[in-house]
Design an enzyme around this catalytic site. Structure first.
Site, PDB file in Angstrom:
ATOM      1  N   GLU A 111       0.960  -1.008   0.415  1.00 27.96           N
ATOM      2  CA  GLU A 111      -0.083  -0.050  -0.133  1.00 27.96           C
ATOM      3  C   GLU A 111       0.956   1.348  -0.182  1.00 27.96           C
ATOM      4  O   GLU A 111       0.156   2.474  -0.106  1.00 27.96           O
ATOM      5  CB  GLU A 111      -0.871   0.176   1.416  1.00 27.96           C
ATOM      6  CG  GLU A 111      -0.384  -0.755   2.213  1.00 27.96           C
ATOM      7  CD  GLU A 111       0.098  -1.348   3.197  1.00 27.96           C
ATOM      8  OE1 GLU A 111      -0.023  -2.046   4.523  1.00 27.96           O
ATOM      9  OE2 GLU A 111       0.160  -2.573   2.510  1.00 27.96           O
ATOM     10  N   GLY A 140       7.712 -10.705   2.410  1.00 32.51           N
ATOM     11  CA  GLY A 140       7.104  -9.772   3.441  1.00 32.51           C
ATOM     12  C   GLY A 140       7.559 -10.959   4.419  1.00 32.51           C
ATOM     13  O   GLY A 140       8.157 -11.005   4.964  1.00 32.51           O
ATOM     14  N   SER A 141       6.736  -9.786   5.703  1.00 34.99           N
ATOM     15  CA  SER A 141       6.692 -10.774   7.110  1.00 34.99           C
ATOM     16  C   SER A 141       6.294 -11.859   7.094  1.00 34.99           C
ATOM     17  O   SER A 141       5.712 -12.702   6.476  1.00 34.99           O
ATOM     18  CB  SER A 141       6.560 -10.072   8.046  1.00 34.99           C
ATOM     19  OG  SER A 141       4.734  -9.950   8.130  1.00 34.99           O
ATOM     20  N   GLU A 143       9.272 -15.713   0.754  1.00 31.72           N
ATOM     21  CA  GLU A 143      10.049 -14.960   0.858  1.00 31.72           C
ATOM     22  C   GLU A 143       9.840 -13.611   1.854  1.00 31.72           C
ATOM     23  O   GLU A 143       9.387 -13.121   2.247  1.00 31.72           O
ATOM     24  CB  GLU A 143      10.877 -14.380  -0.585  1.00 31.72           C
ATOM     25  CG  GLU A 143      12.567 -14.057   0.221  1.00 31.72           C
ATOM     26  CD  GLU A 143      12.120 -12.680   0.644  1.00 31.72           C
ATOM     27  OE1 GLU A 143      12.752 -12.050   1.974  1.00 31.72           O
ATOM     28  OE2 GLU A 143      12.455 -11.540  -0.373  1.00 31.72           O
ATOM     29  N   CYS A 178      15.439  -7.053   3.326  1.00 35.84           N
ATOM     30  CA  CYS A 178      15.326  -8.990   4.148  1.00 35.84           C
ATOM     31  C   CYS A 178      16.539  -9.230   4.147  1.00 35.84           C
ATOM     32  O   CYS A 178      16.858 -10.635   5.007  1.00 35.84           O
ATOM     33  CB  CYS A 178      14.021  -9.655   3.468  1.00 35.84           C
ATOM     34  SG  CYS A 178      14.225  -9.634   1.551  1.00 35.84           S
ATOM     35  N   GLU A 233      13.765  -8.592  13.697  1.00 37.48           N
ATOM     36  CA  GLU A 233      14.603  -8.394  12.828  1.00 37.48           C
ATOM     37  C   GLU A 233      13.935  -6.954  13.227  1.00 37.48           C
ATOM     38  O   GLU A 233      12.899  -6.275  13.523  1.00 37.48           O
ATOM     39  CB  GLU A 233      13.958  -8.695  11.765  1.00 37.48           C
ATOM     40  CG  GLU A 233      14.685  -7.877  10.805  1.00 37.48           C
ATOM     41  CD  GLU A 233      13.830  -9.086   9.199  1.00 37.48           C
ATOM     42  OE1 GLU A 233      14.848  -8.548   7.933  1.00 37.48           O
ATOM     43  OE2 GLU A 233      12.804  -9.143   9.465  1.00 37.48           O
TER      44      GLU A 233
END
Length: 421
Positions: free
Chosen positions: A117, A170-171, A192, A226, A324
């Site tokens: 977004e 993403g997370s 991923e 990441c 993270e």
């Protein structure tokens, strides 16, 4: 379309990206904030996936297997899975799309892209160029949506029976939710997810090279990648020397500012929430005895700008070594033995990338094999390339992207038994 026709159109899409690379880079900097030089690098990286998979489209080979019965022939076909839903993050708003879409279209699938977004414009710009390249209407589709609507749109993409495949970057937390949604119709899934990359510097390392690698790995995109280092593990013998040189390099080479300023190396973080997380990690570490070597606070530019920060005297009990950060924070842990470093590195429940510096050949083999990650950088802080299989182990994901393996994520294997011969 035939594989040759798909190849030609993907190639044309690549060429159009290269012709428009400066405009595409400016779009990334405008909506993401990363320095223009980094955005230009992302566009080259992004376009390379279209070029790569344009070539791979013509190399989807089947097989003929010798049968045990004389009147039979065994054939193996590879066919596209069908509609692929592509859900991408904001930190690489162009490359995370082409790495997936290039493979999907090369295999013969159609795609529905749901961009982050925060960064929908890059996805729409790619759509315009796809149209110009002759990609047929309805093959590359983009569905931008607000933050409020994202969970609902994600659920539809993961549960609709017309969608055969989900690819998400993403997370880890969001990935687990999407996996649950996809389970209802047993969709093909590749993911991923989050990382927590260790960066180990052994006593045998070339310290100057390690510092250069650390700077590149940690502070690219202001620490919002990441695969960027989240934990620095430095052996006792060179610890003080490394920290001193790393601090000087940060102060000398990193410049915070607008992504459109030519001297900027560190743009703003993506939003206020990201800044608050960095602050929380620093405050937690300092409260438990960590020392701020350089940086440590919001930048004088205000808003989402944060100083590149280096912490020493860090322990594994601190938040910044347990989750993270996704920001410009480098925490350094001192260790004594190789076994201790590997144990700390592998204690995480995720395993995307890992890095280490050593000039001991035996140690290099041992550590490379023992690190529980999908990608290892040995004396190298940047590992991503179109030719390499990108992905993680444990809770960092499923499947691989890029390389010769990437197209397999969008293909089904069909066995044909030809009898009565």
């Amino acid at each position: 379309l035939s594989s040759q026709e798909r190849s030609v159109r993907l190639r044309r899409w690549f060429e159009l990206m290269m012709e428009n690379k400066d405009d595409l880079a400016r779009i990334i900097t405008a909506e993401n904030g990363k320095p223009l030089k980094e955005a230009q690098g992302e566009i080259l990286y992004s376009a390379s996936f279209l070029e790569w998979f344009a070539e791979e489209a013509r190399r989807v080979y089947g097989d003929v297997i010798p049968a045990s019965a004389k009147d039979r022939r065994i054939l193996v076909l590879k066919q596209p899975v069908g509609v692929a839903a592509i859900i991408t993050p904001w930190n690489f708003p162009s490359a995370m799309i082409t790495r997936k879409v290039g493979a999907a279209l090369a295999a013969g699938c159609t795609v529905v892209v749901k961009p982050a977004e925060d960064t929908p414009l890059s996805a729409l710009a790619l759509g315009e160029l796809a149209t110009q390249a002759g990609i047929p209407a309805g093959v590359y589709n983009v569905v931008p949506c607000s933050r409020q609507q994202t969970p609902a749109v994600g659920e539809v993409l993961c549960t609709d029976p017309l969608v055969a495949k989900i690819s998400f970057t993403g997370s880890t937390a969001t990935g687990k939710i999407l996996l649950k949604h996809a389970a209802g119709t047993v969709k093909r899934v590749s993911m991923e997810l989050g990382g927590h990359a260790p960066f180990i510097v052994f006593d045998s390392a070339d310290v100057d090279r390690a510092v250069a690698g650390a700077l590149a790995s940690k502070y690219r995109n202001s620490g919002q990648t990441c695969v960027c280092t989240n934990r620095f593990l430095v052996q006792k013998g060179i610890h003080d020397k490394f920290v001193e040189k790393f601090a000087k390099a940060i102060e000398r080479e990193l410049h915070v500012g607008s992504g459109f300023d030519a001297k900027t190396t560190q743009g703003p973080l993506i939003n206020e929430k990201a800044v608050e997380k960095v602050e929380r990690h620093i405050n937690d570490a300092v409260s438990q005895g960590a020392s701020i070597v350089t940086g440590g606070k919001r930048h004088s530019l205000g808003k989402n700008f944060f100083e590149p920060t280096l912490l020493s005297n860090v322990t594994t009990k601190m938040l910044c070594t347990q989750e993270e950060t996704f920001g410009p924070l480098a925490p350094v842990i001192k260790f004594e033995t190789e076994e201790e470093a590997i144990a700390i590195a592998n204690a995480a429940n995720v395993g995307l990338a890992g890095y280490f510096y050593s000039q001991d050949p035996a140690q290099i083999w041992r550590v490379a094999e023992q690190l529980e990650v999908g990608m290892v950088g040995v004396n190298e802080g940047i590992v991503s390339s179109v030719e390499s299989p990108f992905g993680g182990v444990k809770e960092s994901g499923l499947g691989r992207e890029g390389s010769k393996y990437g197209i397999d994520e969008y293909l089904e294997i069909k066995y044909v038994c030809f009898g009565g011969l």
